[in-house]
Write a protein that holds these residues in place. Structure first.
Motif, mmCIF file in Angstrom:
data_model
loop_
_atom_site.group_PDB
_atom_site.id
_atom_site.type_symbol
_atom_site.label_atom_id
_atom_site.label_comp_id
_atom_site.label_asym_id
_atom_site.label_seq_id
_atom_site.Cartn_x
_atom_site.Cartn_y
_atom_site.Cartn_z
ATOM 1 N N THR A 126 27.800 4.586 59.725
ATOM 2 C CA THR A 126 26.125 5.032 59.940
ATOM 3 C C THR A 126 25.864 5.636 61.262
ATOM 4 O OG1 THR A 126 25.685 3.118 58.649
ATOM 5 C CG2 THR A 126 23.815 3.785 59.783
ATOM 6 N N ALA A 127 25.301 6.671 61.217
ATOM 7 C CA ALA A 127 24.891 7.290 62.655
ATOM 8 C C ALA A 127 23.779 6.544 63.120
ATOM 9 C CB ALA A 127 24.371 8.839 62.508
ATOM 10 N N THR A 128 23.784 6.300 64.561
ATOM 11 C CA THR A 128 22.670 5.864 65.446
ATOM 12 C C THR A 128 22.100 6.561 66.276
ATOM 13 O OG1 THR A 128 24.362 4.922 67.041
ATOM 14 C CG2 THR A 128 23.731 3.408 64.794
ATOM 15 N N PRO A 129 20.895 6.243 66.712
ATOM 16 C CA PRO A 129 19.916 7.093 67.558
ATOM 17 C C PRO A 129 20.833 7.021 68.980
ATOM 18 C CG PRO A 129 18.667 5.347 66.960
ATOM 19 C CD PRO A 129 19.898 5.326 66.240
ATOM 20 N N ALA A 130 20.648 8.042 69.759
ATOM 21 C CA ALA A 130 21.223 8.272 71.317
ATOM 22 C C ALA A 130 20.078 9.119 71.711
ATOM 23 C CB ALA A 130 22.428 8.575 71.128
ATOM 24 N N ARG A 131 20.059 9.012 72.842
ATOM 25 C CA ARG A 131 19.146 9.823 73.775
ATOM 26 C C ARG A 131 19.948 10.154 75.136
ATOM 27 N NH1 ARG A 131 13.684 7.898 76.202
ATOM 28 N NH2 ARG A 131 14.802 7.753 78.129
ATOM 29 N N HIS A 132 20.386 11.279 75.151
ATOM 30 C CA HIS A 132 21.299 11.669 76.353
ATOM 31 C C HIS A 132 20.620 12.173 77.741
ATOM 32 C CE1 HIS A 132 24.862 12.868 78.078
ATOM 33 N NE2 HIS A 132 25.458 14.092 77.571
ATOM 34 N N GLY A 133 19.622 11.269 78.082
ATOM 35 C CA GLY A 133 18.891 11.648 79.362
ATOM 36 C C GLY A 133 17.387 10.929 79.322
ATOM 37 N N PRO A 134 16.862 11.348 80.259
ATOM 38 C CA PRO A 134 15.472 10.686 80.212
ATOM 39 C C PRO A 134 14.675 11.329 79.350
ATOM 40 C CG PRO A 134 15.640 12.712 82.009
ATOM 41 C CD PRO A 134 16.970 12.422 81.122
ATOM 42 N N PRO A 135 13.175 10.692 79.036
ATOM 43 C CA PRO A 135 12.069 11.122 78.188
ATOM 44 C C PRO A 135 12.033 12.582 78.403
ATOM 45 C CG PRO A 135 11.420 9.027 79.158
ATOM 46 C CD PRO A 135 12.643 9.655 79.902
ATOM 47 N N LEU A 136 12.186 13.351 77.206
ATOM 48 C CA LEU A 136 11.545 14.648 76.922
ATOM 49 C C LEU A 136 12.698 15.693 77.352
ATOM 50 C CD1 LEU A 136 7.922 14.936 78.350
ATOM 51 C CD2 LEU A 136 8.571 14.336 75.848
ATOM 52 N N SER A 137 13.867 15.085 77.401
ATOM 53 C CA SER A 137 15.081 15.625 77.802
ATOM 54 C C SER A 137 15.764 16.345 76.783
ATOM 55 C CB SER A 137 16.004 14.866 78.601
ATOM 56 O OG SER A 137 16.366 14.064 77.632
ATOM 57 N N GLY A 157 31.257 -8.995 63.334
ATOM 58 C CA GLY A 157 30.015 -8.139 63.265
ATOM 59 C C GLY A 157 30.549 -6.832 63.394
ATOM 60 N N ALA A 158 29.556 -5.820 63.196
ATOM 61 C CA ALA A 158 29.895 -4.382 63.242
ATOM 62 C C ALA A 158 30.578 -3.799 64.553
ATOM 63 C CB ALA A 158 28.827 -3.550 62.768
ATOM 64 N N LEU A 159 31.173 -2.505 64.277
ATOM 65 C CA LEU A 159 31.691 -2.147 65.582
ATOM 66 C C LEU A 159 30.839 -0.863 66.018
ATOM 67 C CD1 LEU A 159 34.023 -1.259 67.597
ATOM 68 C CD2 LEU A 159 35.134 0.147 65.838
ATOM 69 N N TYR A 160 30.191 -0.697 66.984
ATOM 70 C CA TYR A 160 29.414 0.032 67.652
ATOM 71 C C TYR A 160 29.992 0.932 68.644
ATOM 72 C CZ TYR A 160 24.961 1.628 70.067
ATOM 73 O OH TYR A 160 23.973 2.273 70.903
ATOM 74 N N ILE A 161 29.593 2.304 68.621
ATOM 75 C CA ILE A 161 30.003 3.317 69.497
ATOM 76 C C ILE A 161 28.513 3.924 69.794
ATOM 77 C CG2 ILE A 161 31.326 5.455 69.961
ATOM 78 C CD1 ILE A 161 32.988 4.586 67.435
ATOM 79 N N SER A 162 28.297 3.930 71.414
ATOM 80 C CA SER A 162 26.838 4.119 71.627
ATOM 81 C C SER A 162 26.915 5.666 71.563
ATOM 82 C CB SER A 162 26.595 3.500 72.969
ATOM 83 O OG SER A 162 27.517 4.331 74.049
ATOM 84 N N GLY A 163 27.860 6.625 71.747
ATOM 85 C CA GLY A 163 27.711 8.001 72.388
ATOM 86 C C GLY A 163 27.031 8.008 73.540
ATOM 87 N N ASP A 164 26.960 9.347 74.171
ATOM 88 C CA ASP A 164 26.290 9.644 75.301
ATOM 89 C C ASP A 164 24.980 9.202 75.514
ATOM 90 O OD1 ASP A 164 28.810 10.224 76.290
ATOM 91 O OD2 ASP A 164 28.090 12.254 76.810
ATOM 92 N N THR A 165 24.268 8.246 75.930
ATOM 93 C CA THR A 165 22.798 7.885 75.786
ATOM 94 C C THR A 165 22.450 7.003 77.094
ATOM 95 O OG1 THR A 165 21.393 6.797 74.448
ATOM 96 C CG2 THR A 165 23.453 5.559 74.626
ATOM 97 N N VAL A 166 21.460 7.108 77.382
ATOM 98 C CA VAL A 166 20.603 6.004 78.262
ATOM 99 C C VAL A 166 19.817 4.936 77.416
ATOM 100 C CG1 VAL A 166 20.323 7.738 80.153
ATOM 101 C CG2 VAL A 166 18.447 7.221 78.363
ATOM 102 N N TRP A 167 19.502 3.869 78.121
ATOM 103 C CA TRP A 167 18.766 2.849 77.398
ATOM 104 C C TRP A 167 17.498 3.460 76.910
ATOM 105 C CZ3 TRP A 167 18.894 -1.718 75.180
ATOM 106 C CH2 TRP A 167 17.687 -2.352 74.845
ATOM 107 N N PHE A 168 17.067 3.230 75.694
ATOM 108 C CA PHE A 168 15.679 3.581 75.055
ATOM 109 C C PHE A 168 15.635 2.846 73.818
ATOM 110 C CE2 PHE A 168 18.332 6.025 72.328
ATOM 111 C CZ PHE A 168 17.636 6.432 71.270
ATOM 112 N N SER A 169 14.567 2.849 73.391
ATOM 113 C CA SER A 169 13.959 2.090 72.222
ATOM 114 C C SER A 169 15.000 2.011 71.027
ATOM 115 C CB SER A 169 12.738 2.144 71.652
ATOM 116 O OG SER A 169 12.540 3.683 71.299
#
Length: 263
Positions: A126-137, A157-169
């Protein structure tokens, strides 16, 4: 223990070989040697300082590439691109699949697909959301996704790979939707001189927050060394985990060494 054994080998940066039973999966193949400078666009770039460590034959019979994004060379470089046609499926962002074509398949966040394992079992990705920077980037950094891997027999539990992301919702939403046992987190606190204090991946503090929210039993840091645009070294991330009392959950991998995961 899981009825299907799982092994992990860190080859370099975010390039990881996962072996789930007989199925081989490679993440973010950056396979070029060290020494070259790469432009990331908008005047930003980085020099690769650490070559990947692996024997080429271990990649034989790799079936799947999980590609968080295709447009930054620390996640997909020239040798990585040359490797993509050798696998059956490349799972990546929808925009990345359009650019790559051929065997690339785009997944939107929360979209899933399945891969056959032995004995009639299935691996759900399953693809999960990631945000590769600050808001609006997004116009600057482009689309990125992470991945959740689930299969029958996982005990923790599941195996999670974050991808390039910062913390966000979106990270908190992963925790709401899935029980995560093992988390591969992209660290490094990526930043550039021209972008000032802005950051484009987890630092240690955010990795701690992510670990706590996910409740992961095992955390595997990746993507924290090998490039000049990584601002936070391993030592600082270790300190953040230690101060939060999480050191026992963290498994730092040795480059090129095969480790068994208790999933």
């Amino acid at each position: 223990m899981s009825s299907i054994p799982c092994y992990i080998t860190l080859l370099g940066t975010a390039t990881v070989l996962l072996e789930i039973g007989s199925l081989k999966i490679l993440t973010d193949p950056a396979l070029d040697p060290a020494g070259e400078y790469y432009s990331f666009g908008f005047g930003l770039g980085s020099t690769k300082t650490l070559s990947p460590i692996f024997a080429p034959e271990i990649l034989n019979n790799t079936e799947i590439v999980l590609l968080s994004h295709d447009h930054h060379d620390d996640n997909l470089d020239k040798a990585g691109r040359a490797f993509l046609p050798k696998v059956k499926r490349v799972l990546t962002t929808t925009s990345g699949a359009n650019r790559l074509g051929n065997n690339a398949e785009g997944l939107k966040p929360w979209q899933s697909t399945e891969v056959a394992l032995e004995n009639g079992k299935k691996l759900k990705i399953t693809a999960t959301p990631a945000r590769h920077g600050p808001p609006l980037s997004l116009p600057l950094v482009g689309q990125v996704i992470g991945f959740i891997l689930e299969w029958e027999g996982q005990n923790n539990g599941a195996l999670y790979i974050s991808g390039d992301t910062v913390w966000f919702s979106g990270i908190a939403e992963v925790a709401k939707r899935f029980k995560v046992g093992t988390a591969l987190l992209h660290l490094g606190g990526v930043g550039f001189t021209l972008s000032g204090p802005l950051r484009y991946t987890f630092n240690g503090k955010e990795a701690v927050q992510t670990t706590q929210v996910l409740g992961a039993k095992t955390v595997i840091p990746i993507h924290y060394e090998g490039w000049t645009h990584f601002r936070e070294p391993k030592k600082e991330a270790q300190q953040a985990f230690a101060q939060a009392g999480l050191s026992e959950r963290v498994k730092w991998l040795t480059l090129g060494t095969r480790h068994k995961l208790e999933v």
